[in-house]
Design a protein around this motif. Structure first.
Motif, PDB file in Angstrom:
ATOM      1  N   LYS A 107       0.817  -1.242   0.018  1.00 19.24           N
ATOM      2  CA  LYS A 107       0.051  -0.156   0.093  1.00 19.24           C
ATOM      3  C   LYS A 107       1.021   1.167  -0.018  1.00 19.24           C
ATOM      4  O   LYS A 107       0.763   2.280  -0.347  1.00 19.24           O
ATOM      5  N   ALA A 122      -6.395   9.718  -1.037  1.00 14.56           N
ATOM      6  CA  ALA A 122      -6.725   9.851   0.304  1.00 14.56           C
ATOM      7  C   ALA A 122      -5.045  10.382   0.981  1.00 14.56           C
ATOM      8  O   ALA A 122      -4.314   9.671   0.517  1.00 14.56           O
ATOM      9  N   VAL A 147      -8.668   5.312   9.325  1.00 18.25           N
ATOM     10  CA  VAL A 147      -8.380   4.149   8.264  1.00 18.25           C
ATOM     11  C   VAL A 147      -7.158   3.628   8.340  1.00 18.25           C
ATOM     12  O   VAL A 147      -6.034   4.225   8.230  1.00 18.25           O
ATOM     13  N   LYS A 149      -4.216   0.497   7.407  1.00 17.81           N
ATOM     14  CA  LYS A 149      -4.188  -0.428   6.360  1.00 17.81           C
ATOM     15  C   LYS A 149      -2.721  -1.028   6.476  1.00 17.81           C
ATOM     16  O   LYS A 149      -1.874  -0.449   6.488  1.00 17.81           O
ATOM     17  N   VAL A 159      -7.571  -3.968   6.184  1.00 23.55           N
ATOM     18  CA  VAL A 159      -7.943  -2.531   6.361  1.00 23.55           C
ATOM     19  C   VAL A 159      -8.736  -2.570   7.426  1.00 23.55           C
ATOM     20  O   VAL A 159      -9.850  -3.254   7.599  1.00 23.55           O
ATOM     21  N   ILE A 161     -11.368   0.036   9.675  1.00 18.72           N
ATOM     22  CA  ILE A 161     -11.894   1.508   9.723  1.00 18.72           C
ATOM     23  C   ILE A 161     -12.618   1.457  11.116  1.00 18.72           C
ATOM     24  O   ILE A 161     -13.390   0.647  11.401  1.00 18.72           O
ATOM     25  N   GLU A 191      -4.651   6.379   6.476  1.00 23.34           N
ATOM     26  CA  GLU A 191      -5.543   7.219   5.757  1.00 23.34           C
ATOM     27  C   GLU A 191      -6.476   8.091   6.252  1.00 23.34           C
ATOM     28  O   GLU A 191      -7.212   7.837   7.063  1.00 23.34           O
ATOM     29  N   GLU A 192      -6.532   9.391   5.243  1.00 20.45           N
ATOM     30  CA  GLU A 192      -7.806  10.153   5.508  1.00 20.45           C
ATOM     31  C   GLU A 192      -9.006   9.403   5.131  1.00 20.45           C
ATOM     32  O   GLU A 192      -9.103   8.617   4.056  1.00 20.45           O
ATOM     33  N   PHE A 193     -10.022   9.335   5.941  1.00 20.26           N
ATOM     34  CA  PHE A 193     -11.268   8.702   5.675  1.00 20.26           C
ATOM     35  C   PHE A 193     -11.949   9.317   4.253  1.00 20.26           C
ATOM     36  O   PHE A 193     -12.300  10.645   4.359  1.00 20.26           O
ATOM     37  N   LEU A 194     -12.382   8.545   3.210  1.00 16.59           N
ATOM     38  CA  LEU A 194     -13.104   9.279   2.218  1.00 16.59           C
ATOM     39  C   LEU A 194     -14.783   8.826   2.253  1.00 16.59           C
ATOM     40  O   LEU A 194     -14.813   7.582   2.397  1.00 16.59           O
ATOM     41  N   GLU A 198     -18.534   3.732  -3.748  1.00 14.75           N
ATOM     42  CA  GLU A 198     -17.325   3.175  -4.455  1.00 14.75           C
ATOM     43  C   GLU A 198     -17.716   2.542  -5.842  1.00 14.75           C
ATOM     44  O   GLU A 198     -18.876   1.986  -6.111  1.00 14.75           O
ATOM     45  N   LYS A 220     -19.215  -6.183  -0.986  1.00 12.35           N
ATOM     46  CA  LYS A 220     -18.179  -6.771  -0.325  1.00 12.35           C
ATOM     47  C   LYS A 220     -18.806  -7.416   0.930  1.00 12.35           C
ATOM     48  O   LYS A 220     -18.170  -8.509   1.602  1.00 12.35           O
ATOM     49  N   ILE A 288      -8.904   4.319  -4.042  1.00 12.21           N
ATOM     50  CA  ILE A 288      -8.563   3.598  -2.646  1.00 12.21           C
ATOM     51  C   ILE A 288      -7.630   2.765  -2.870  1.00 12.21           C
ATOM     52  O   ILE A 288      -6.762   2.478  -2.040  1.00 12.21           O
ATOM     53  N   GLU A 289      -7.416   1.970  -4.197  1.00  8.64           N
ATOM     54  CA  GLU A 289      -6.545   0.942  -4.055  1.00  8.64           C
ATOM     55  C   GLU A 289      -6.508   0.647  -5.597  1.00  8.64           C
ATOM     56  O   GLU A 289      -7.009   0.668  -6.253  1.00  8.64           O
TER      57      GLU A 289
HETATM   58  P1  AMP Z   1      -8.930  -1.750   0.143  1.00  2.40           P
HETATM   59  O1  AMP Z   1      -8.386  -3.184   0.760  1.00  2.40           O
HETATM   60  O2  AMP Z   1      -7.774  -0.626   0.222  1.00  2.40           O
HETATM   61  O3  AMP Z   1      -9.835  -1.942  -0.822  1.00  2.40           O
HETATM   62  O4  AMP Z   1      -9.965  -1.393   1.340  1.00  2.40           O
HETATM   63  C1  AMP Z   1     -11.017  -2.046   1.681  1.00  2.40           C
HETATM   64  C2  AMP Z   1     -12.255  -1.119   1.797  1.00  2.40           C
HETATM   65  O5  AMP Z   1     -12.090  -0.287   2.860  1.00  2.40           O
HETATM   66  C3  AMP Z   1     -12.451  -0.678   0.569  1.00  2.40           C
HETATM   67  O6  AMP Z   1     -13.149  -1.306  -0.339  1.00  2.40           O
HETATM   68  C4  AMP Z   1     -13.280   0.539   1.102  1.00  2.40           C
HETATM   69  O7  AMP Z   1     -14.601   0.387   1.374  1.00  2.40           O
HETATM   70  C5  AMP Z   1     -12.752   0.880   2.558  1.00  2.40           C
HETATM   71  N1  AMP Z   1     -11.808   2.031   2.478  1.00  2.40           N
HETATM   72  C6  AMP Z   1     -10.463   2.059   2.306  1.00  2.40           C
HETATM   73  N2  AMP Z   1      -9.782   2.914   2.226  1.00  2.40           N
HETATM   74  C7  AMP Z   1     -10.655   3.797   2.746  1.00  2.40           C
HETATM   75  C8  AMP Z   1     -10.781   5.310   2.783  1.00  2.40           C
HETATM   76  N3  AMP Z   1      -9.508   6.086   2.659  1.00  2.40           N
HETATM   77  N4  AMP Z   1     -11.767   5.930   2.994  1.00  2.40           N
HETATM   78  C9  AMP Z   1     -13.103   5.382   3.187  1.00  2.40           C
HETATM   79  N5  AMP Z   1     -12.894   3.972   2.792  1.00  2.40           N
HETATM   80  C10 AMP Z   1     -11.840   3.174   2.674  1.00  2.40           C
END
Ligand code: AMP
Ligand code: GLY
Length: 423
Positions: A107, A122, A147, A149, A159, A161, A191-194, A198, A220, A288-289
């Protein structure tokens, strides 16, 4: 051509199915495959990380092209393994080399890549056990939710939250000091929460040219109304209704183009799929990723909508001639609903006999966790079978998927009945 697909999920069955339709396909192999790929390909009991086993198979069966389904062998360097082997280095592999696979494998690497190339994402900082206290200080500057990770691959679980500052601090410590996710959480990105909705964008690239595949949205969480634990994905819809032309133009200009150009500038060779997880915040898309493969179950809706010959597209990617391909997309909507084992995503039993597959009509049956045992199809994973349907809109397509999934049966079978509820 003889083609080998690595993997055993619904994604690999959907890719194998499309490749099997190409007039250029002579022999198709899946390693290890599942009960679905067994109907259209030869399954070979070789694991996706068994590089020597894969080499032996490729040489024995005169394989002309290898398609890598999951991220693990890519992050472990399967593409580099082929390039560094005199007997394999002329056989194209679809999937990036190890260095570029770090976009999914780390990440922190992905965040640094986005910063370098001005790709919207973010705000973040990363921490190790050496600067845990600074991690606490950084958390105090943020507003909840927090957040956290794990930097490395953690099977989709890395991840967190969290609403509460103290909980966020103790989880940060658990990840960094107590190795909550093993080696994967030796570095943690905060990370900053967004806040937004999605969607996922899928890109094909040969390293210079790119083509954008249809968008998709997956579901998911295990529970209806997006509640409960995260899963690999309980279903998907394509296209994403809110991904209009304006948003798609922004995604292409601000994210896809700089990503492909950034890979080139950074000298990160990339022939393969890029799966960009996005969130629309207000009217703006942010990343996000990155994943260095197709999504599962997104593939089960994206690939059926591709009208072009997938094998021709993959060959063009391997030759650097993707610009000469014109992707034809089915205008209809596609949906997939995943039937999962009782207990998933926590402990579940395998080996349950599956019935009703032959009664399904006018939908695709993509096997995810299945195998053949004593002549019967039995469950062999948490996510078992995805039912994909077309419709004039996602509602019509979903109706067909639901009608057909009701004909399936195995002990403990569960599926979400509310897909699309948020659209
Ligand atoms: P990721 O494995 O990075 O895809 O994260 C898993 C899930 O966490 C994502 O599908 C989002 O729903 C949530 N997520 C990850 N990063 C953020 C973020 N910065 N703000 C809000 N939700 C996030
Ligand atoms: N469905 C999400 C993924 O494949 O990572």
């Amino acid at each position: 051509m003889n083609i080998l697909i690595l993997g055993s999920g619904g994604r690999e069955h959907a890719i194998a199915h499309k490749i099997s339709l190409s007039p250029k396909t002579e022999k198709l192999f899946a390693a290890p495959g599942n009960a679905g790929t067994a109907n259209i390909a030869t399954n070979v009991e070789v694991g996706v990380n068994d590089f020597e086993g894969i080499k032996a198979l490729v040489l024995k069966e005169n394989i002309d092209l290898v398609v890598v389904g999951p991220e693990d062998p890519l992050v472990k360097g399967i593409h580099d393994f082929f390039l560094n082997d005199v007997e394999l280095n002329n056989i194209p592999v679809i999937g990036p080399q190890k260095a570029a696979a770090e976009l999914e494998g780390s990440k922190e690497f992905a965040k640094e890549f986005m910063m370098r190339h001005d790709i919207p994402t973010a705000a973040y900082q990363s921490f190790t056990s050496d600067n845990l206290e600074e991690g606490y200080d950084f958390l105090e500057t943020l507003n909840p939710p927090y957040v956290l990770k794990a930097d490395g691959l953690a099977a989709g679980k890395g991840v967190l939250i969290l609403q509460d500052l103290e909980e966020a601090k103790s989880e940060l410590k658990a990840m960094l000091i107590d190795s909550k996710f093993g080696e994967a959480s030796a570095t943690v990105v905060i990370e900053e929460f967004l806040d937004g909705i999605e969607l996922s964008c899928f890109v094909l690239t040969d390293g210079s040219n790119y083509k954008i595949l249809p968008t998709a949205k997956d579901y998911k969480r295990i529970g209806e109304g997006d509640t409960g634990l995260n899963t690999g994905g309980m279903g998907a819809i394509s296209p994403v209704p809110f991904a209009d032309e304006i948003l798609m133009r922004k995604i292409e200009r601000q994210i896809v183009k700089p990503t492909v150009e950034g890979l080139k500038k950074d000298n990160l060779p990339y022939v393969g799929f890029i799966f960009i997880g996005l969130i629309k915040v207000g009217d703006e898309p942010k990343v996000i990723e990155y994943n260095v493969r197709m999504g599962d179950p997104e593939t089960e809706v994206v690939i059926p909508r591709l009208k072009s010959d997938l094998l021709e597209v993959l060959v063009a990617m391997s030759k650097g001639t993707l610009d000469q391909i014109n992707l034809e997309i089915d205008e209809r909507a596609a949906t997939t609903v995943m039937a999962v084992s009782g207990g998933y995503p926590e402990a579940y039993e395998k080996g349950k006999q599956i019935s009703g597959i032959e009664a399904i009509d006018d939908s695709f049956v993509f096997h995810a966790g299945t195998k053949i045992k004593d002549g019967n199809v039995v469950t062999n994973g948490g996510r078992v079978i995805a039912i994909t349907s077309f419709g004039n809109d996602f509602k019509e397509a979903l109706q067909k998927s639901y009608q057909n999934i009701e004909k399936l049966h195995f002990d403990g079978m569960y599926y979400r009945k509310d897909l699309g509820f948020d659209l």
